[in-house]
Design an enzyme around this catalytic site. Structure first.
Site, PDB file in Angstrom:
ATOM      1  CG  HIS A 128      83.951  47.279  80.810  1.00  0.00           C
ATOM      2  ND1 HIS A 128      85.420  46.474  80.935  1.00  0.00           N
ATOM      3  CD2 HIS A 128      84.067  48.096  81.880  1.00  0.00           C
ATOM      4  CE1 HIS A 128      85.164  46.442  82.458  1.00  0.00           C
ATOM      5  NE2 HIS A 128      85.387  47.132  82.978  1.00  0.00           N
ATOM      6  CG  ASP A 136      82.528  53.148  86.904  1.00  0.00           C
ATOM      7  OD1 ASP A 136      82.640  52.500  88.328  1.00  0.00           O
ATOM      8  OD2 ASP A 136      82.195  53.499  85.931  1.00  0.00           O
ATOM      9  CD  GLU A 190      90.070  45.777  66.530  1.00  0.00           C
ATOM     10  OE1 GLU A 190      91.224  46.386  66.769  1.00  0.00           O
ATOM     11  OE2 GLU A 190      90.455  46.008  65.073  1.00  0.00           O
ATOM     12  CD  GLU A 222      78.382  44.156  86.746  1.00  0.00           C
ATOM     13  OE1 GLU A 222      78.844  44.288  87.662  1.00  0.00           O
ATOM     14  OE2 GLU A 222      77.480  44.703  86.065  1.00  0.00           O
ATOM     15  CG  HIS A 346      69.048  43.256  94.152  1.00  0.00           C
ATOM     16  ND1 HIS A 346      68.800  44.245  95.106  1.00  0.00           N
ATOM     17  CD2 HIS A 346      71.474  43.856  93.725  1.00  0.00           C
ATOM     18  CE1 HIS A 346      69.647  45.510  94.793  1.00  0.00           C
ATOM     19  NE2 HIS A 346      71.043  45.071  94.357  1.00  0.00           N
ATOM     20  CD  GLU A 439      83.678  40.251  91.936  1.00  0.00           C
ATOM     21  OE1 GLU A 439      82.900  41.883  91.509  1.00  0.00           O
ATOM     22  OE2 GLU A 439      84.645  39.616  90.818  1.00  0.00           O
ATOM     23  CB  ALA A 441      77.010  44.753  94.952  1.00  0.00           C
ATOM     24  NE  ARG A 471      87.178  49.488  93.030  1.00  0.00           N
ATOM     25  CZ  ARG A 471      87.449  49.467  91.504  1.00  0.00           C
ATOM     26  NH1 ARG A 471      88.402  48.536  91.372  1.00  0.00           N
ATOM     27  NH2 ARG A 471      86.281  49.100  90.965  1.00  0.00           N
TER      28      ARG A 471
END
Length: 495
Positions: A128, A136, A190, A222, A346, A439, A441, A471
């Site tokens: 992705h 990001d 691929e 995801e 959510h 995890e 979010a 992270r």
């Protein structure tokens, strides 16, 4: 388990029981049907305590640019017991220059740096795009040659053209963030080539250090549709998002699926109360807004059939890609499980006009089942039980679920039941015998005690077996470091 820990676990169960009672009042206020008596949960409790399958991982940066800081953070987290580092292996970075030309130089350095710190590897085969989503700070587009390579291909009677591999939304826009699942059979080679190249590069070098291989199944890695992504207008949090089923391949698949179910157009018309004159008239909602505001997505046979197909297509896509990766890895990385990630969608859950609509547009739930029943996973049964399609295989397939750090906010504008959703997924995964890891979010969620309290409650009550923190830098100092170290000390093998 010592008495103090047992008391804490019991207290966690009691807190959740109270929360469920409150949730019942909230849902009653929105007119949502309640689950039948005897259909309530039996919280699995703190199954990770002392469990050898417990894992405590961290996510690497999307792209390492400050190597000194990276090495310092690795030393810190290794020092208090983190097991492995999750690393995105970007398809667009490795194979972006040309088809079947792979550049592993960056990952050679990353993997060597991680393992030199005494940590294992949990690579993500990232099919992705990076960039354009919350948090990001790096952009890596899908290989640019991909779209042109298949533009002249005809698949299932559809000439793909330059956008034929992409999702098309109810707004008529195309997403380039991942390849749509309805084109899996076109591009599966691929995925196979990339996985094989990864296995050939690292299968011997890190045979024991790769402890899990996660597989990207959609945007942000995801298993979902790009229903709230940047290609559409006005669809981001906390809206209902946009349906992504309007590409020619998707429409063709819907038509064929409906005919397989009903046998003839006459039977379709009988079931839906329509007077369609041609199979070509079968399609996704012509007026998506009315489809939701009029509750057709849950209250009509057409709506339930459409959502079932939309959800089922997503799950089948997940199975196809996971099977390809498992088969291609073969016996390499013998200790590695296979992971897939499901996002915690959510918001809009208690919306007074179209409850649970965002979970529908992302493809995560069915509406042909009782959405308030614990027996159906509140609609998530097929998504959770995807892992069980691999029973008896050489590798365990585990589910990663996000949003463990969040609270419920059932009022406007979010209409969110994030913490409740964490319990729903935990309950159904435990019922179904699915290995479940969690995890956070949002990175900020592990920088506060409140976020960690919610993570602790999820583990104390709902059977989560491992945690991957978004992270690493957020748990290399301050509250994040302190709380993660305490968490690992509580749940680790010596607990």
């Amino acid at each position: 388990m010592d008495a103090g820990r047992a008391a804490g676990s019991i207290a966690g169960v009691r807190r959740v029981t109270t929360a469920l009672a409150v949730l019942g009042l909230v849902l009653a206020g929105t007119g949502t049907a309640q689950a039948a008596p005897g259909d309530g949960p039996v919280p699995p409790g703190p199954v990770a305590l002392g469990n050898p399958e417990f894992t405590a991982n961290v996510m690497a940066p999307l792209k390492v640019t400050d190597w000194a800081a990276f090495e310092a953070d690795l030393a810190t987290v290794a020092g208090y017991g983190v097991d492995a580092v999750s690393v995105d292996v970007w398809w667009g970075d490795v194979e972006g220059a040309a088809d079947n030309r792979f550049d592993w130089a960056y990952y050679d350095r990353v993997f060597a740096t991680v393992t030199a710190a005494g940590l294992d590897l949990a690579p993500i085969l990232s099919f992705h795009q990076a960039g354009g989503n919350v948090g990001d700070d790096y952009t890596s587009l899908l290989p640019p040659w991909l779209w042109e390579k298949y533009a002249g291909v005809t698949h299932r009677g559809v000439l793909l053209g330059p956008t034929g591999l992409q999702h098309r939304s109810e707004q008529g826009n195309h997403s380039r963030e991942s390849v749509q699942g309805w084109a899996d059979r076109v591009v599966m080679g691929e995925y196979r080539d990339f996985t094989r190249a990864f296995e050939q590069q690292y299968g011997d070098r890190y045979a024991d250090e790769v402890v899990e291989v996660n597989v990207s199944l959609g945007p942000s890695g995801e298993l979902r549709y790009p229903s709230y992504n940047q290609h559409d207008d006005g669809t981001g949090y906390p809206t209902r998002g946009a349906l992504q089923a309007y590409s020619p391949l998707a429409v063709r698949d819907l038509q064929e699926s409906v005919l397989r179910r009903y046998g003839s157009l006459a039977e379709v018309n009988r079931a839906w109360g329509t007077d369609l004159r041609s199979v070509d008239e079968i399609g996704p909602p012509a007026d998506a807004e009315a489809f939701f505001t009029g509750l057709a997505y849950r209250d009509t046979q057409y709506g339930r059939d459409f959502v079932d197909w939309y959800n089922g297509s997503l799950v089948d896509h997940g199975e196809r890609v996971l099977r390809t990766v498992v088969a291609t890895l073969g016996g390499d990385f013998p200790e590695a499980d296979i992971g897939y990630k499901v996002p915690g969608i959510h918001w809009q859950m208690t919306h007074p006009v179209h409850p649970r609509a965002t979970e529908v547009t992302t493809g995560l739930v069915q509406t042909s089942v009782d959405l308030d029943s614990w027996a159906t996973g509140h609609g998530y049964q097929r998504i959770v039980e995807l892992a069980n399609r691999f029973d008896g295989g050489a590798r365990e397939v585990v589910l990663h679920f996000t949003a463990l750090e969040m609270d419920d906010q059932p009022g406007p504008e979010a209409y969110s039941l994030a913490q409740t959703l964490v319990g729903w997924i935990g309950d159904h995964a435990y019922r179904a015998g699915v290995g479940l890891k969690g995890e956070n979010a949002l990175a900020g969620g592990v920088q506060s005690n409140e976020g960690w309290d919610n993570i602790e409650e999820a583990f104390a009550t709902w059977g989560y077996l491992g945690l991957t923190v978004l992270r690493m830098s957020d748990v290399a100092s301050g509250t994040g470091q302190r709380r993660y170290a305490e968490f690992i000390a509580e749940y680790g093998p010596a607990a």
